[in-house]
Design a protein around this motif. Structure first.
Motif, PDB file in Angstrom:
ATOM      1  N   LYS A 382       0.819  -1.220   0.000  1.00 34.04           N
ATOM      2  CA  LYS A 382       0.000   0.000   0.000  1.00 34.04           C
ATOM      3  C   LYS A 382       0.855   1.273   0.000  1.00 34.04           C
ATOM      4  O   LYS A 382       0.462   2.311   0.533  1.00 34.04           O
ATOM      5  N   ARG A 463      -0.068  -5.749  -8.605  1.00 36.29           N
ATOM      6  CA  ARG A 463      -1.474  -5.805  -8.193  1.00 36.29           C
ATOM      7  C   ARG A 463      -1.639  -5.444  -6.710  1.00 36.29           C
ATOM      8  O   ARG A 463      -0.649  -5.312  -5.986  1.00 36.29           O
ATOM      9  N   ARG A 464      -2.920  -5.277  -6.335  1.00 35.90           N
ATOM     10  CA  ARG A 464      -3.238  -4.925  -4.951  1.00 35.90           C
ATOM     11  C   ARG A 464      -2.722  -5.978  -3.982  1.00 35.90           C
ATOM     12  O   ARG A 464      -2.743  -7.162  -4.334  1.00 35.90           O
ATOM     13  N   PRO A 465      -2.333  -5.684  -2.788  1.00 38.97           N
ATOM     14  CA  PRO A 465      -2.221  -4.353  -2.185  1.00 38.97           C
ATOM     15  C   PRO A 465      -0.813  -3.769  -2.319  1.00 38.97           C
ATOM     16  O   PRO A 465      -0.371  -3.028  -1.452  1.00 38.97           O
ATOM     17  N   GLN A 467       0.231  -1.952  -4.971  1.00 41.86           N
ATOM     18  CA  GLN A 467       0.321  -0.827  -5.904  1.00 41.86           C
ATOM     19  C   GLN A 467       0.394   0.507  -5.164  1.00 41.86           C
ATOM     20  O   GLN A 467      -0.217   0.663  -4.110  1.00 41.86           O
ATOM     21  N   TYR A 469      -0.816   4.047  -5.578  1.00 42.60           N
ATOM     22  CA  TYR A 469      -1.844   4.601  -6.465  1.00 42.60           C
ATOM     23  C   TYR A 469      -1.634   6.031  -6.940  1.00 42.60           C
ATOM     24  O   TYR A 469      -2.070   6.398  -8.005  1.00 42.60           O
ATOM     25  N   GLN A 474      -8.710   6.387  -4.089  1.00 45.30           N
ATOM     26  CA  GLN A 474      -8.410   4.951  -4.114  1.00 45.30           C
ATOM     27  C   GLN A 474      -7.687   4.538  -2.824  1.00 45.30           C
ATOM     28  O   GLN A 474      -8.002   3.517  -2.223  1.00 45.30           O
ATOM     29  N   ASP A 475      -6.730   5.381  -2.407  1.00 43.77           N
ATOM     30  CA  ASP A 475      -6.001   5.092  -1.173  1.00 43.77           C
ATOM     31  C   ASP A 475      -6.919   5.161   0.032  1.00 43.77           C
ATOM     32  O   ASP A 475      -6.762   4.401   0.982  1.00 43.77           O
ATOM     33  N   THR A 478      -8.586   1.861   0.276  1.00 44.04           N
ATOM     34  CA  THR A 478      -7.752   0.713   0.652  1.00 44.04           C
ATOM     35  C   THR A 478      -7.058   0.930   1.999  1.00 44.04           C
ATOM     36  O   THR A 478      -6.884  -0.020   2.758  1.00 44.04           O
TER      37      THR A 478
END
Ligand SMILES: Cc1cc2nc3c(=O)[nH]c(=O)nc-3n(C[C@H](O)[C@H](O)[C@H](O)COP(=O)(O)OP(=O)(O)OC[C@H]3O[C@@H](n4cnc5c(N)ncnc54)[C@H](O)[C@@H]3O)c2cc1C
Length: 498
Positions: A382, A463-465, A467, A469, A474-475, A478
């Motif tokens: 993240k 890919r998540r988690p 990335q 952003y 978006q953050d 997440t």
């Protein structure tokens, strides 16, 4: 992880802390404020290498130093920015950070003049042992902590990026660097050349043009420069009608929405946005300045777009108080600079606004269970927690929006993580690399300083988690609302890494 103490107590450094924050800049002070509020009772300290609060906003003292993002988003979510100016000068930002620290008693927790040089994690004890240099003799002090929150910024405080040019020794004038601005420099009535085209150069040029005889901005290649009002009418309207907190909230959200939309349009329709930015620049420059100097050959936001308040740079250029030259330096002479084109720029003062030297984890050496840890081989979860580096978080803000938006989210997430660990009785939290996640560069900017530092920075994942952003909404989903125990984050008791 809970060790009760009264708020504001000065903790002895020999007993393990709950949290050690490294850096008393915008991020570190914000993290401490959040910690005090959301994890009351946690024993913490802030290590600060310098003798002052403020980080960037205390270090940089060059003429005109200011933000280039608005203070409604560069300010903390929890502390309204109430000054009239949206684009604020360095001293005003420094005062805001200091006031935050002072009014909440955070300043009592800061160990000034303590530079983190080594951090060693032991899974057996579930503790970090941190070594900090302090004093003239650089004596080492040891501090132990359960959690390490790195708020040490992203660049070296000891040196800036400084290319060397042929013939510099022969130059009879003065060469200065913005990061180490000599307070005795008197440039009134002198000829100044500012080398660079980034945020620092576009700030320095109009500021120095007020008293210098001539200021020339010498750039290798153009940058996108956009004029923004230094004061926001919407903010003033809100401030007149609403209580300070609400007015701030409304303005902050409007700015967030607007800038995210503009960024999206810029990335989706780069040619259109390029045309518009260049048109606006041409309009403000007038007929006598060639807009080619502000027409980059990359797309908007491939590199950071520079903001100038009330078009001050364009005004200085239009009025002939300053000039912009695009070209490559061949060499220095006794009286100035010769370009590869043969043109000579005479100068008494040359300012090397050539950029920062990036640094991660405050330049400290890290070991995990006795093994040297390489942050550049790690992947960021993240954009905050590095793989295989337990009980630690790194604050790294946005490049396309205000740094503090991400710093605030990160600080709040640290509190959620700590509270979760307390509730569930876990001593260790760590993320491990996942199979099938391809490494990608942490930052996608093509700017020189990012490219130069690509080998130092951790990676993000495909890919998540994993990335990063560069997108606040978006953050928010997440980081603020995403589950702490998401299956990727591993928890365990002390003993060994889960
Ligand atoms: C000139 C300039 C203008 C900027 N303008 C903007 C802007 O308008 N908008 C924006 O979003 N961003 C801007 N930035 C980015 C800016 O750095 C961030 O906005 C923000 O100030 C970062 O805060 P920070 O606390 O994370 O880091 P910093 O401000 O860099 O503070 C880090 C602190 O950590 C300390 N530290 C570092 N290493 C160690 C160590 N090993 N041990 C102990 N202490 C350590 C430092 O001494 C410092 O006090 C700008 C940057 C610069 C250089």
């Amino acid at each position: 992880m809970h060790t009760p103490t009264s708020r504001g107590e000065d903790p002895p450094l020999d007993a393990p802390l709950d949290v050690l924050i490294v850096g008393a800049g915008l991020s570190g002070i914000g993290a401490a404020a959040m910690l005090q509020e959301r994890c009351p009772g946690k024993r913490y300290a802030i290590l600060e290498a310098r003798a002052a609060i403020g980080g960037t906003w205390d270090l940089f003292r060059y003429p005109g130093i200011r933000s280039d993002s608005d203070m409604y988003t560069l300010g903390y979510g929890f502390k309204p920015w109430v000054d009239a100016k949206a684009i604020a000068d360095g001293p005003a930002i420094r005062a805001y950070i200091r006031e935050t620290a002072h009014s909440r008693g955070i300043d009592r927790h800061i160990r000034f003049g303590h530079k983190l040089v080594r951090a060693s994690w032991s899974s057996k004890e579930a503790l970090w042992t941190v070594e900090a240099e302090s004093g003239e003799d650089r004596a080492i002090r040891t501090i132990r902590t359960r959690f390490l929150h790195m708020c040490s910024g992203y660049y070296s405080y000891d040196h800036a990026y400084r290319p060397h040019f042929e013939g510099e020794e022969a130059f009879r004038g003065r060469i200065v660097q913005p990061q180490f601005w000599p307070q005795d420099l008197d440039y009134a009535g002198k000829r100044v050349v500012v080398i660079g085209s980034g945020a620092t150069a576009v700030t320095l040029v109009p500021a120095m043009a007020q008293t210098a005889a001539q200021v020339t901005m010498l750039q290798r290649s153009p940058t996108y420069v956009v004029s923004r009002p230094s004061e926001y009418r919407f903010a003033h309207r809100m401030q007149r009608r609403l209580p300070a907190g609400l007015a701030y909230w409304a303005t902050r959200w409007r700015v967030i929405a607007e800038s995210m939309l503009l960024y999206r349009i810029a990335r989706g329709k780069p040619e259109l946005v390029k045309k518009k930015i260049v048109q606006m620049a041409a309009h403000q420059l007038g007929p006598d300045v060639d807009v080619a100097h502000f027409t980059p050959d990359y797309k908007p936001w491939d590199q950071r777009v520079c903001v100038v308040p009330d078009g001050d740079l364009f005004t200085a250029l239009r009025r002939g108080q300053a000039e912009v030259v695009t070209g490559h330096i061949a060499r220095f002479t006794a009286n100035g600079i010769v370009l590869q084109s043969g043109r000579v720029l005479e100068a008494d003062v040359v300012v090397m606004a050539t950029g920062l030297s990036l640094s991660v984890l405050g330049g400290a050496q890290v070991t995990v269970d006795g093994k040297p840890y390489a942050p550049n081989e790690a992947m960021a979860y993240k954009g905050m927690m590095l793989s295989d580096m337990p009980n630690s978080v790194m604050t790294f803000g946005y490049t396309n929006a205000s740094w503090t938006l991400k710093a605030d989210l990160t600080a709040a997430w640290v509190c959620r993580l700590l509270n979760y660990m307390d509730r569930s009785g876990q001593a260790i939290a760590v993320v491990r690399p996942e199979a099938g996640v391809a490494p990608e560069p942490f930052l996608s900017f093509t700017s020189g300083y990012v490219q130069r530092a690509a080998s130092l920075l951790p990676k993000q994942g495909s890919r998540r988690p994993w990335q990063v952003y560069q997108n606040y909404l978006q953050d928010m989903f997440t980081i603020r609302f995403g589950r702490i125990a998401d299956g990727v984050m591993r928890f365990g008791p002390k003993g060994s890494l889960p």
